[in-house]
Design a protein around this motif. Structure first.
Motif, PDB file in Angstrom:
ATOM      1  N   LYS A 156     -19.412 -25.569 -36.644  1.00 55.41           N
ATOM      2  CA  LYS A 156     -20.359 -24.513 -36.541  1.00 55.41           C
ATOM      3  C   LYS A 156     -20.221 -23.187 -35.774  1.00 55.41           C
ATOM      4  O   LYS A 156     -20.572 -22.182 -36.092  1.00 55.41           O
ATOM      5  CB  LYS A 156     -21.582 -25.148 -36.571  1.00 55.41           C
ATOM      6  CG  LYS A 156     -22.227 -26.361 -37.028  1.00 55.41           C
ATOM      7  CD  LYS A 156     -21.906 -26.253 -38.527  1.00 55.41           C
ATOM      8  CE  LYS A 156     -22.530 -27.447 -39.412  1.00 55.41           C
ATOM      9  NZ  LYS A 156     -22.658 -27.239 -40.684  1.00 55.41           N
ATOM     10  N   LEU A 157     -19.557 -23.174 -34.709  1.00 58.94           N
ATOM     11  CA  LEU A 157     -19.284 -22.204 -33.775  1.00 58.94           C
ATOM     12  C   LEU A 157     -18.564 -20.891 -34.682  1.00 58.94           C
ATOM     13  O   LEU A 157     -19.216 -19.867 -34.199  1.00 58.94           O
ATOM     14  CB  LEU A 157     -18.432 -22.503 -32.651  1.00 58.94           C
ATOM     15  CG  LEU A 157     -18.081 -21.379 -31.426  1.00 58.94           C
ATOM     16  CD1 LEU A 157     -19.586 -20.837 -30.935  1.00 58.94           C
ATOM     17  CD2 LEU A 157     -17.178 -22.103 -30.518  1.00 58.94           C
ATOM     18  N   PRO A 158     -17.472 -20.969 -35.312  1.00 62.64           N
ATOM     19  CA  PRO A 158     -17.031 -19.926 -35.870  1.00 62.64           C
ATOM     20  C   PRO A 158     -18.156 -19.031 -36.664  1.00 62.64           C
ATOM     21  O   PRO A 158     -18.185 -17.899 -36.510  1.00 62.64           O
ATOM     22  CB  PRO A 158     -15.857 -20.348 -37.111  1.00 62.64           C
ATOM     23  CG  PRO A 158     -15.566 -21.581 -36.302  1.00 62.64           C
ATOM     24  CD  PRO A 158     -16.844 -22.289 -35.762  1.00 62.64           C
ATOM     25  N   LEU A 175     -21.767 -14.794 -37.158  1.00 65.70           N
ATOM     26  CA  LEU A 175     -23.565 -14.066 -37.645  1.00 65.70           C
ATOM     27  C   LEU A 175     -23.742 -13.062 -36.545  1.00 65.70           C
ATOM     28  O   LEU A 175     -24.451 -12.034 -36.785  1.00 65.70           O
ATOM     29  CB  LEU A 175     -24.348 -15.424 -37.727  1.00 65.70           C
ATOM     30  CG  LEU A 175     -25.637 -15.106 -38.120  1.00 65.70           C
ATOM     31  CD1 LEU A 175     -25.874 -14.247 -39.254  1.00 65.70           C
ATOM     32  CD2 LEU A 175     -26.413 -16.247 -38.187  1.00 65.70           C
ATOM     33  N   ALA A 176     -23.801 -14.013 -35.249  1.00 67.26           N
ATOM     34  CA  ALA A 176     -24.350 -13.241 -34.065  1.00 67.26           C
ATOM     35  C   ALA A 176     -23.846 -11.925 -33.731  1.00 67.26           C
ATOM     36  O   ALA A 176     -24.253 -10.800 -33.519  1.00 67.26           O
ATOM     37  CB  ALA A 176     -24.432 -14.056 -32.795  1.00 67.26           C
ATOM     38  N   THR A 177     -22.310 -11.815 -33.986  1.00 68.97           N
ATOM     39  CA  THR A 177     -21.642 -10.704 -33.803  1.00 68.97           C
ATOM     40  C   THR A 177     -22.014  -9.650 -34.558  1.00 68.97           C
ATOM     41  O   THR A 177     -22.216  -8.300 -34.275  1.00 68.97           O
ATOM     42  CB  THR A 177     -20.129 -10.942 -33.662  1.00 68.97           C
ATOM     43  OG1 THR A 177     -19.660 -12.069 -32.888  1.00 68.97           O
ATOM     44  CG2 THR A 177     -19.322  -9.566 -33.468  1.00 68.97           C
ATOM     45  N   GLU A 185     -22.575 -10.823 -26.130  1.00 66.94           N
ATOM     46  CA  GLU A 185     -23.880 -11.424 -26.556  1.00 66.94           C
ATOM     47  C   GLU A 185     -23.982 -12.461 -27.724  1.00 66.94           C
ATOM     48  O   GLU A 185     -24.816 -13.264 -27.695  1.00 66.94           O
ATOM     49  CB  GLU A 185     -24.874 -10.150 -26.998  1.00 66.94           C
ATOM     50  CG  GLU A 185     -25.467  -9.477 -25.909  1.00 66.94           C
ATOM     51  CD  GLU A 185     -26.529  -8.563 -26.464  1.00 66.94           C
ATOM     52  OE1 GLU A 185     -27.560  -8.695 -26.168  1.00 66.94           O
ATOM     53  OE2 GLU A 185     -26.218  -7.403 -27.077  1.00 66.94           O
ATOM     54  N   ALA A 186     -22.957 -12.338 -28.842  1.00 64.99           N
ATOM     55  CA  ALA A 186     -22.810 -13.380 -29.542  1.00 64.99           C
ATOM     56  C   ALA A 186     -22.571 -14.615 -29.250  1.00 64.99           C
ATOM     57  O   ALA A 186     -23.187 -15.666 -29.440  1.00 64.99           O
ATOM     58  CB  ALA A 186     -22.040 -12.871 -30.660  1.00 64.99           C
ATOM     59  N   GLU A 187     -21.643 -14.717 -28.133  1.00 63.49           N
ATOM     60  CA  GLU A 187     -21.563 -15.892 -27.538  1.00 63.49           C
ATOM     61  C   GLU A 187     -22.489 -16.533 -26.718  1.00 63.49           C
ATOM     62  O   GLU A 187     -22.652 -17.749 -26.905  1.00 63.49           O
ATOM     63  CB  GLU A 187     -20.038 -15.772 -26.519  1.00 63.49           C
ATOM     64  CG  GLU A 187     -19.110 -15.597 -27.097  1.00 63.49           C
ATOM     65  CD  GLU A 187     -17.717 -15.000 -26.625  1.00 63.49           C
ATOM     66  OE1 GLU A 187     -17.980 -14.918 -25.129  1.00 63.49           O
ATOM     67  OE2 GLU A 187     -16.627 -15.010 -26.872  1.00 63.49           O
ATOM     68  N   ASP A 188     -23.378 -15.715 -26.141  1.00 63.28           N
ATOM     69  CA  ASP A 188     -24.607 -16.356 -25.352  1.00 63.28           C
ATOM     70  C   ASP A 188     -25.578 -16.723 -26.314  1.00 63.28           C
ATOM     71  O   ASP A 188     -26.164 -17.905 -26.345  1.00 63.28           O
ATOM     72  CB  ASP A 188     -25.369 -15.112 -24.708  1.00 63.28           C
ATOM     73  CG  ASP A 188     -24.392 -14.723 -23.472  1.00 63.28           C
ATOM     74  OD1 ASP A 188     -23.662 -15.575 -22.956  1.00 63.28           O
ATOM     75  OD2 ASP A 188     -24.818 -13.530 -22.868  1.00 63.28           O
ATOM     76  N   VAL A 189     -25.769 -16.307 -27.652  1.00 65.72           N
ATOM     77  CA  VAL A 189     -26.519 -16.679 -28.640  1.00 65.72           C
ATOM     78  C   VAL A 189     -26.005 -18.003 -29.126  1.00 65.72           C
ATOM     79  O   VAL A 189     -27.062 -18.714 -29.399  1.00 65.72           O
ATOM     80  CB  VAL A 189     -26.679 -15.653 -29.757  1.00 65.72           C
ATOM     81  CG1 VAL A 189     -27.193 -16.174 -31.303  1.00 65.72           C
ATOM     82  CG2 VAL A 189     -27.612 -14.441 -29.545  1.00 65.72           C
ATOM     83  N   ALA A 190     -24.829 -18.206 -29.491  1.00 64.64           N
ATOM     84  CA  ALA A 190     -24.316 -19.143 -29.949  1.00 64.64           C
ATOM     85  C   ALA A 190     -24.315 -20.518 -29.085  1.00 64.64           C
ATOM     86  O   ALA A 190     -24.657 -21.642 -29.399  1.00 64.64           O
ATOM     87  CB  ALA A 190     -22.558 -19.244 -30.183  1.00 64.64           C
ATOM     88  N   GLN A 191     -24.209 -20.070 -27.591  1.00 62.44           N
ATOM     89  CA  GLN A 191     -24.486 -21.203 -26.717  1.00 62.44           C
ATOM     90  C   GLN A 191     -26.005 -21.632 -26.670  1.00 62.44           C
ATOM     91  O   GLN A 191     -26.023 -22.759 -26.706  1.00 62.44           O
ATOM     92  CB  GLN A 191     -24.223 -20.620 -25.293  1.00 62.44           C
ATOM     93  CG  GLN A 191     -24.277 -21.724 -24.145  1.00 62.44           C
ATOM     94  CD  GLN A 191     -23.607 -21.144 -22.658  1.00 62.44           C
ATOM     95  OE1 GLN A 191     -23.325 -19.966 -22.843  1.00 62.44           O
ATOM     96  NE2 GLN A 191     -23.584 -21.934 -21.770  1.00 62.44           N
TER      97      GLN A 191
END
Length: 188
Positions: free
Chosen positions: A29-31, A36-38, A46-52
């Motif tokens: 699911k991560l990719p 999406l967030a990027t 910020e997208a990495e923070d959202v995914a986390q």
């Protein structure tokens, strides 16, 4: 007979704190979450923070997940979008970051410059769209969700989604045409 949730077994294993299931779910699911967030935020960190944060919510929710109440992917996209909205609301001014440069030995320098400039124009035009229009485009074109799936994520009818897509595509065309006109005038 209803279709079985494709991630049901994996979620059940995550709910039992199976570390291999957690790794498998992240790999699966991560990719898409990052993409999406990027695209929604225009910022990879910020997208990495959202995914986390989305994965933290998955791990908290997994033991209580009930198959059949909602599709997992629909719920996951909704969580990620809500986290993006929270960040967008928290910004005092919206900025558009440049797309990351990627090393590609194939094209020549002129082509790389032109492609990068075009990508920045598209990213800026996408960022300038109203949030709901941007969300509709990102879900359907970048996340490859069907109109039915994207409408479910956005909690709107398919007709409303299609209306958002029509307006978003029109706005993108107009914005890109205007930036191309400005670029041509600037180059001459």
């Amino acid at each position: 007979m209803s279709e079985r949730e494709p991630d049901a077994d994996l979620l059940a294993r995550v709910g039992r704190n199976d570390s291999s299931a957690v790794r498998q779910l992240v790999a699966l699911k991560l990719p898409r979450l990052l993409a999406l967030a990027t695209r929604m935020l225009g910022d990879r960190m910020e997208a990495e923070d959202v995914a986390q944060e989305a994965f933290v919510r998955i791990w908290k929710q997994a033991p209580r997940w009930k198959e059949g109440e909602a599709r997992f992917d629909t719920w996951l996209h909704r969580v990620a979008l809500n986290l993006c909205y929270d960040r967008l609301r928290g910004r005092h001014e919206e900025t558009v970051d440049q797309l990351p440069e990627s090393a590609d030995p194939g094209p020549g320098p002129d082509e790389v410059v032109e492609t990068g400039a075009r990508d920045r124009r598209v990213q800026a035009a996408l960022a300038a769209l109203p949030t709901r229009q941007r969300e509709a485009l990102v879900l359907t074109y970048y996340q490859d969700l069907s109109n039915v799936e994207a409408a479910a994520v956005m909690d709107i009818s398919v007709e409303a989604l299609e209306s958002l897509l029509v307006r978003a595509r029109r706005a993108l065309r107009e914005t890109l045409a205007a930036t191309e006109t400005v670029k041509v005038r600037h180059d001459t």
